[in-house]
Every structure is written in C-alpha cells, then in structure tokens.
Write a protein that holds these residues in place. Structure first.
Motif, short mmCIF file in Angstrom:
data_model
loop_
_atom_site.label_atom_id
_atom_site.label_comp_id
_atom_site.label_asym_id
_atom_site.label_seq_id
_atom_site.Cartn_x
_atom_site.Cartn_y
_atom_site.Cartn_z
N LEU A 1 -2.29 -11.66 -10.21
CA LEU A 1 -1.87 -11.27 -8.96
C LEU A 1 -2.58 -12.23 -8.03
O LEU A 1 -3.61 -12.47 -7.75
CB LEU A 1 -2.18 -9.74 -8.59
N VAL A 2 -1.55 -12.84 -6.98
CA VAL A 2 -1.77 -13.43 -5.99
C VAL A 2 -1.77 -12.58 -4.66
O VAL A 2 -0.62 -11.92 -4.45
CB VAL A 2 -1.46 -14.81 -5.66
N ARG A 3 -2.51 -12.19 -3.89
CA ARG A 3 -2.49 -11.04 -2.84
C ARG A 3 -3.19 -11.54 -1.53
O ARG A 3 -3.78 -12.24 -1.31
CB ARG A 3 -3.25 -9.94 -3.56
N PHE A 4 -2.72 -10.69 -0.42
CA PHE A 4 -3.41 -10.58 0.79
C PHE A 4 -4.96 -10.23 0.49
O PHE A 4 -5.04 -9.24 -0.13
CB PHE A 4 -2.61 -9.69 1.85
N GLY A 5 -5.71 -10.43 1.34
CA GLY A 5 -7.08 -10.23 1.46
C GLY A 5 -7.33 -8.71 1.80
O GLY A 5 -6.44 -8.26 2.64
N ALA A 6 -8.40 -7.95 1.30
CA ALA A 6 -8.61 -6.79 1.64
C ALA A 6 -8.71 -6.42 3.10
O ALA A 6 -8.66 -5.21 3.53
CB ALA A 6 -9.73 -6.13 0.79
N ASP A 7 -9.19 -7.55 3.91
CA ASP A 7 -9.57 -7.17 5.17
C ASP A 7 -7.94 -7.41 6.01
O ASP A 7 -8.40 -7.23 7.41
CB ASP A 7 -10.34 -8.25 5.68
N THR A 8 -7.07 -7.75 5.63
CA THR A 8 -5.90 -7.70 6.23
C THR A 8 -4.98 -6.23 6.01
O THR A 8 -5.20 -5.46 5.06
CB THR A 8 -4.78 -8.74 5.61
N PRO A 9 -4.16 -5.89 7.02
CA PRO A 9 -3.63 -4.60 6.86
C PRO A 9 -2.46 -4.62 5.55
O PRO A 9 -2.56 -3.54 4.98
CB PRO A 9 -2.53 -4.56 8.17
N VAL A 10 -1.92 -5.64 5.36
CA VAL A 10 -1.36 -5.62 4.14
C VAL A 10 -2.04 -5.57 2.79
O VAL A 10 -1.83 -4.77 1.75
CB VAL A 10 0.11 -6.98 3.98
#
Length: 327
Positions: A200-209
C-alpha cells in the motif's frame, strides 16, 4: 522592575491574531511560520497577552500545547473579533471599488490543475473580479488559512466547516476506489490476494485523507503491508506507477494524474466502502453569492472531468451543486 499590566506595550489585535494561530496549530513554531514572524516574536505576543489579561492561555506542559479554560473562552471571542475586523475590511473594499478587487481561494492540490482554468474564467469574466489568487494545499492548510484571514474561500474537504462563522456549499460526494498498476493481472475482489503481491502507498497519517483511510482500515480490521507514504496525491499515484504498489483514493484525488496521461487500473474496494465530500467554505456571508457560484462551477467542471477520465465510476459521484441555477 516589572511593568504594570496597564503599561505593557501590546498590540492587542495582533496578539489575538497570534493567539488564534497558535491555538489552531497547537505549535508555536508552525503558527509563527504561518504568520511570517519568528518564534520568539510569537512567544512575546502570547506572553504579553497573558500578562495583559492576567490569565494563562496555554498549558505548556502538554505536547502538543493545549488551551486552558481561559484560553478556550478567548478563542470563542477571538473568532468573533477577527470576523468583525474582516467584515470592516470587506466593507471598505466595496466602498473603494464597484467590485471585489481580488479573490483569494485555497484549493485542494489534487484538483488544482483541473479547476483552475474554469475558476479563472468565472472570477474574471462573470464575477468581474480583476485578480484571482490561488493557493494549493491540504484541507488542514485551508482551515488554518481561513482562520488567519489568508484566504477568502476554500475549495476543500473535511469536517471543520461546522465552526462558528463558516458557511459551506457542498460540491460533490465521492467514493474511495482501489487504484492498481495498469498491468496488474491478479484478482481485484480479494484484498488479501492483492496485498500478497502489492504494498500500500498512502497519504501520511498527519493528512486528513491519511487519517480517514487509516481509521476505515482499522474499522475493517485490515492491516495491509505498506511501502510508502506521501502528502500529495501526485506522489501517491507515482508510487502506484512503479508497478509495486496499490492505493486507496477518490476520483478527485486521481483526476489531475489521469488528465496528465497516467495509466492506472481502477476498481471498487474489495471491502466495505467509504466516501468523502468536497465543499466550498467561506467565513461568513460578506462575499454574497460568490461561494455558491464557485461551488456550482466546481461541480460542473468535476462532473465533466470524471465522466471523461473515469466513465466507469461517473455514476458513483454525487454532485450537489451542479443542478442549482447560476445567478
């Protein structure tokens, strides 16, 4: 000898602006950067404000900094005070010109390229505003920018719009999709089989998404192997383009990449789905019908773009503002 509170050299309005920024970001350093001042200057403003009011506004022993009860009271009053000043600025603008001299819009980075030409035409040709200032960023950037009066309107996602003094005009509601490399030839209806071949490539946990996605995966009791995280959709999509990763994104997070010719394979999520909304948010009603007209234009642009680049999922996106008559 220390000076009496009444003798303190304090710009009360500026100190409250600094206080509101620190309260919003919970960090002196980040607030100072957003305001374009040094951290020591921000600390001085907060210290002077606390001395002038005779109360402690922040609990500095916690990380991140939290508001005291007195700080929470000041924050509620602060929103009203800054809104009154901004209303005055807007009124003076209208007295000096027959139309708004400029419009400052914060826009989600993922849809900035798709929306910009249409927004430019709307603002310049139909609204008669001579200057458009756009700034791209995340939903969290927009909340801070609105509160600090750095933008007039935000085209954004997230749930912060219930805040006092903010008005929201919904644009669309969209599903999260499975995003795979174009040449992926495995099953798309089994997340375990997908995760056995791709990370999985993902948005960081500090972003809303990123937070929204993590929370949903936790609810579904899914612990997927992760290879990379980023804070922009273009970088997440680039991770999928390596052929080694998959992502979980919405049509609006994909649209700019697809418009640029990135080849991807899209599928419904092989587990319980979830959705997000995009809306146009303004602080108050001083802009008249401009936010509503921006919302309608954004809905029309996005509806056409999704139909062109993601026809198989076009009927899964709900456009709230597209059917409303323009003014």
């Amino acid at each position: 000898m220390a000076r009496a509170r009444s003798d303190l050299d304090i710009n009360m309005f500026r100190a409250i602006e600094v206080f509101m920024a620190v309260a919003d970001m919970q960090q002196m350093t980040a607030a100072a950067a957003a305001l374009g001042i040094t951290q020591s200057a921000a600390s001085q403003h907060i210290g002077n404000l606390e001395a002038a009011l005779g109360v402690r506004l922040f609990d500095r022993s916690s990380r991140p900094m939290t508001l005291t009860h007195q700080g929470e009271v000041l924050q509620r009053h602060g929103f009203r005070m800054l809104n009154v000043v901004e209303d005055l600025r807007q009124d003076l603008r209208h007295l000096q010109a027959s139309s708004l001299p400029m419009l400052r819009i914060g826009i989600l980075a993922s849809i900035a390229t798709t929306l910009t030409p249409g927004l430019f035409r709307l603002v310049r040709e139909r609204l008669g505003v001579p200057e458009l200032i756009l700034s791209a960023g995340l939903a969290s950037d927009h909340q801070a920018a609105l509160n600090l009066r750095q933008i007039d309107v935000a085209i954004t996602s997230g749930q912060f719009v219930a805040m006092e003094g903010h008005a929201a005009h919904p644009v669309l509601d969209e599903p999260f999709l499975l995003v795979l490399p174009e040449d992926y030839d495995g099953p798309v209806d089994d997340i375990d089989a997908i995760a056995a071949r791709l990370s999985l490539v993902r948005f960081g946990a500090d972003t809303p998404v990123g937070r929204r996605t993590d929370q949903h995966l936790q609810r579904c009791r899914l612990d997927l192997p992760r290879a990379m995280e980023a804070d922009r959709s273009s970088m997440v999509v680039a991770g999928v383009m390596t052929g080694k990763c998959f992502a979980i994104l919405t049509p609006s997070l994909l649209i700019d990449g697809l418009a640029e010719g990135m080849n991807l394979r899209l599928a419904p999520l092989p587990f319980a789905g979830f959705r997000r909304g995009i809306q146009v948010v303004s602080r108050d009603e001083s802009l008249g019908d401009i936010p509503a007209r921006l919302a309608r234009e954004c809905a029309l642009i996005m509806q056409a773009a999704v139909a062109r680049h993601m026809p198989g999922f076009a009927d899964q996106v709900v456009y709230h503002a597209a059917a409303n008559p323009d003014h």
